[in-house]
Each structure stands twice: as structure tokens, then as C-alpha cells.
Scaffold this active site. Structure first.
Site, PDB file in Angstrom:
ATOM      1  N   CYS A  83       0.812  -1.221   0.000  1.00 11.71           N
ATOM      2  CA  CYS A  83       0.000   0.000   0.000  1.00 11.71           C
ATOM      3  C   CYS A  83       0.844   1.270   0.000  1.00 11.71           C
ATOM      4  O   CYS A  83       0.312   2.367  -0.178  1.00 11.71           O
ATOM      5  CB  CYS A  83      -0.950  -0.007   1.195  1.00 11.71           C
ATOM      6  SG  CYS A  83      -2.271  -1.225   1.048  1.00 11.71           S
ATOM      7  N   ASP A 107     -10.079   1.391   7.966  1.00  8.33           N
ATOM      8  CA  ASP A 107      -8.896   0.567   8.176  1.00  8.33           C
ATOM      9  C   ASP A 107      -7.654   1.410   7.938  1.00  8.33           C
ATOM     10  O   ASP A 107      -7.677   2.452   7.284  1.00  8.33           O
ATOM     11  CB  ASP A 107      -8.916  -0.716   7.338  1.00  8.33           C
ATOM     12  CG  ASP A 107      -8.920  -0.482   5.844  1.00  8.33           C
ATOM     13  OD1 ASP A 107      -9.046   0.674   5.402  1.00  8.33           O
ATOM     14  OD2 ASP A 107      -8.803  -1.470   5.104  1.00  8.33           O
ATOM     15  N   ASP A 146      -8.916  -3.522  -4.618  1.00 11.61           N
ATOM     16  CA  ASP A 146      -7.621  -3.177  -4.025  1.00 11.61           C
ATOM     17  C   ASP A 146      -6.564  -4.119  -4.564  1.00 11.61           C
ATOM     18  O   ASP A 146      -6.726  -5.342  -4.505  1.00 11.61           O
ATOM     19  CB  ASP A 146      -7.690  -3.273  -2.496  1.00 11.61           C
ATOM     20  CG  ASP A 146      -6.736  -2.290  -1.827  1.00 11.61           C
ATOM     21  OD1 ASP A 146      -5.571  -2.210  -2.277  1.00 11.61           O
ATOM     22  OD2 ASP A 146      -7.137  -1.611  -0.881  1.00 11.61           O
TER      23      ASP A 146
END
Length: 331
Positions: free
Chosen positions: A20, A225, A69
Site C-alpha cells: 500500500c 482501516d 484493491d
């Protein structure tokens, strides 16, 4: 699979970044999507609040959640990368208080550079985590790409009256964090040295299912999150959307073993530095030094939930307060 293929190809070396931390910087992303949101009578959550998944009302008492994602390799082991990417994608559904019901694979693969056996291991890892979540994986899409990337598009279901969303925070609510920080600096060290950190892999492959269910059962309505924008970035988005400020007790924030050592030795990703630059104008960091601020902005991959409420087993790391001079204050 071919053992030689697994040991001679360090997947993290085929990508410019990892996990990420490869996200487009938050400030750039917000400018990119500004003005694109269109109102729709059944759309419960869209672009406006920067939430983790979109939500649309279906019928009288149901809602469908949708997210996608994917990212470049965050670890060298193909199977573990698949597990991490799947857990991270499923997390967007859990972060909204939902239950994943269907996933499809998203795979980009340099087929002339990396063996197909490794791609199969990535997909096997994703399938195993989805199976553990009770979520079938049915097909997907693949692209021949110079850089390997993997993730999932996930559909979920939820009660529209029990959505966990960014803009539902209220003054007086405690802030709980369900996974320790430090994943980013450990992954950056892994990419640079090849050293494996089982504690980071375990954290990244742990589903947020129980934490989400506990939050919904406790009546929580505000959560997100913690992934590529770090704790500070995601907390800033939550507090801004809710019209409140947040106070964080730096001493209460948990970290994975080895995280501070990785920071001390300089293993900080570019994504983490961009996170800190983005939130700095809106954050009072006067109580901590630059190293502590970097850890609080550390770009996480498949991190925990940040919940405006109490969750069993999760430390309380701060609270929401009426909007003040700073959106976030570290004490």
C-alpha cells in the site's frame, strides 16, 4: 511448485515500491477525483467521505458494498503476497461493517520475466485467505504487465443502518486500534535486505472480520482501516469527514517487534514520508520527535481497523473531541 523459481526470484525487486506504500499520494488522489462524485438516491457511501468501500441501498433493508484493491509485491514469497493482498482487499468490506460474499482476482504479470508457477502461487494464497473468510473467488482479470500486481475486487453485504463510515465520528468517542503499526518499515527493510519478518506477515494476513463484527455488535458506527496513508492519514480523513478533531496518545500506540529498529536504521518508504507531509499542516506534532511522527504516518499494508469506539482486545489510543485548531493532535 518449482523450488528454484521460488528462491531465485525476489518478487519485491520487480516493483518500484511495495504494498500500500505504492498508493498515489493522498493529496494528489483527492485532487484527481474532486468533482467526480454524482448524487444518486440509492448511494449511501461514495467518493465524498473517502471511505473504504462504496455502499448502495438494495431494497428496504439491505446494502451492497463494492471495493477493489491491488498492489505490487510487499514480500518476496509469492504465496504470502497473495494471502496479504487478499486480506487487504477483504478488509475494505470489514471496515464498512460488512460481510464479503464474492471476490474476483486482479492480476498483472510480467509473463516474459517471471515464471507462471509464481503467479499460480499468488493466486493460491489469495484463494486460501478468501476461503477462510467464507468468500468464494470466481474468476477475475489478468494483464501482461511489466510490473507484477495482485489484488481483488470484492462485493459485500451489510445492514445499511449499521454501516461503519468515516463521517459518523462524534466528540467523546474513544479511538481503538486493532493491529499494531510498523508493517511499513519492516516491509521496507525486507525489500532492501531480504530479511523475513514473520510478525509482519502474520499481522498482514490476519483478517479484520472479528474486529469488524465486534465493532458492529458494540453499536459502533464510525471506523476505517489503516493502510497506505498510515494511522495519521486515515485518522485525519476520519476526523475531517466527521467535523471533529482527534487526540492521539503516542505512548498508547502499539508497534510490531522490530519496527523501531527498522526506523532507526533508515528503512522508511517514500509513501510514509508523503503521508507525513500531507497531514503535517493539519496536525500538532509538537509533543513528538520526527521519528515518532514517521512511525505514526508509516504506510501500512493490510493493517488493522481504527474504530471510534471500544473493541474487545484492542488498545484505546486516543479520542475524538470537538473541532479545534488542529484536526489531529499528538500528545
Amino acid at each position: 511448485m518449482d523450488l528454484e523459481a521460488a528462491t531465485t526470484h525476489r518478487l519485491t525487486q520487480y516493483a518500484h515500491g511495495g504494498g500500500c506504500a505504492c498508493k498515489i499520494p493522498p493529496g494528489e488522489l483527492e485532487a484527481m477525483v474532486s468533482g467526480l462524485a454524482e448524487p444518486h438516491p440509492e448511494l449511501l457511501v461514495g467518493l465524498d467521505g473517502g471511505d473504504d468501500a462504496a455502499a448502495v441501498r438494495i431494497g428496504v433493508d439491505g446494502a451492497v458494498l463494492s471495493t477493489a484493491d491491488f498492489f505490487t509485491p510487499v514480500v518476496d514469497d509469492a504465496y504470502d503476497w497473495g494471502r496479504i493482498a487478499a486480506a487487504n482487499a477483504l478488509s475494505d468490506i470489514y471496515a464498512m461493517g460488512g460481510r464479503p460474499v464474492l471476490a474476483i482476482n486482479l492480476l498483472c504479470w510480467p509473463r516474459d520475466v517471471l515464471p507462471v508457477e509464481l503467479a499460480r502461487e499468488v493466486l493460491r494464497g489469495g484463494a486460501d485467505v478468501a476461503r477462510a473468510a467464507g468468500c468464494p473467488v470466481a474468476g477475475g482479470h489478468s494483464v501482461d504487465d511489466p510490473e507484477p500486481k495482485y489484488g481483488m475486487a470484492v462485493t459485500g453485504l451489510c445492514d445499511p443502518d449499521a454501516l461503519l463510515r468515516n463521517d459518523a465520528g462524534r466528540p467523546g468517542l474513544p479511538l481503538s486500534l486493532t493491529k499494531p503499526l510498523g508493517i511499513g518499515v519492516l516491509n521496507t527493510r525486507h525489500k532492501a535486505t531480504g530479511e523475513v519478518f514473520p510478525q509482519a506477515v502474520e499481522a498482514m494476513t490476519t483478517l479484520n472480520a472479528k474486529a469488524a463484527a465486534d465493532a458492529v455488535a458494540a453499536g459502533v458506527r464510525c471506523a476505517t482501516d489503516v493502510t497506505g496513508f498510515g494511522l495519521l492519514g486515515h485518522l485525519f480523513k476520519l476526523a475531517r469527514a466527521s467535523g471533529v478533531s482527534a487526540v492521539v496518545d503516542a505512548a498508547a500506540v502499539p508497534y510490531l517487534p522490530g519496527a523501531r529498529g527498522a526506523l532507526r536504521d533508515g528503512y522508511v518508504s517514500g509513501g510514509t514520508k508523503r503521508n507525513l507531509d500531507w497531514v503535517r499542516p493539519h496536525t500538532d506534532l509538537s509533543a513528538v520527535d520526527e521519528d515518532e511522527a514517521l512511525l505514526l504516518a508509516d504506510a501500512q499494508t493490510s493493517g488493522g481497523l481504527l474504530v471510534a469506539g471500544e473493541v474487545p482486545g484492542a488498545p484505546v489510543v486516543g479520542e475524538l473531541v470537538p473541532r479545534g485548531g488542529h484536526v489531529v493532535t499528538i500528545r
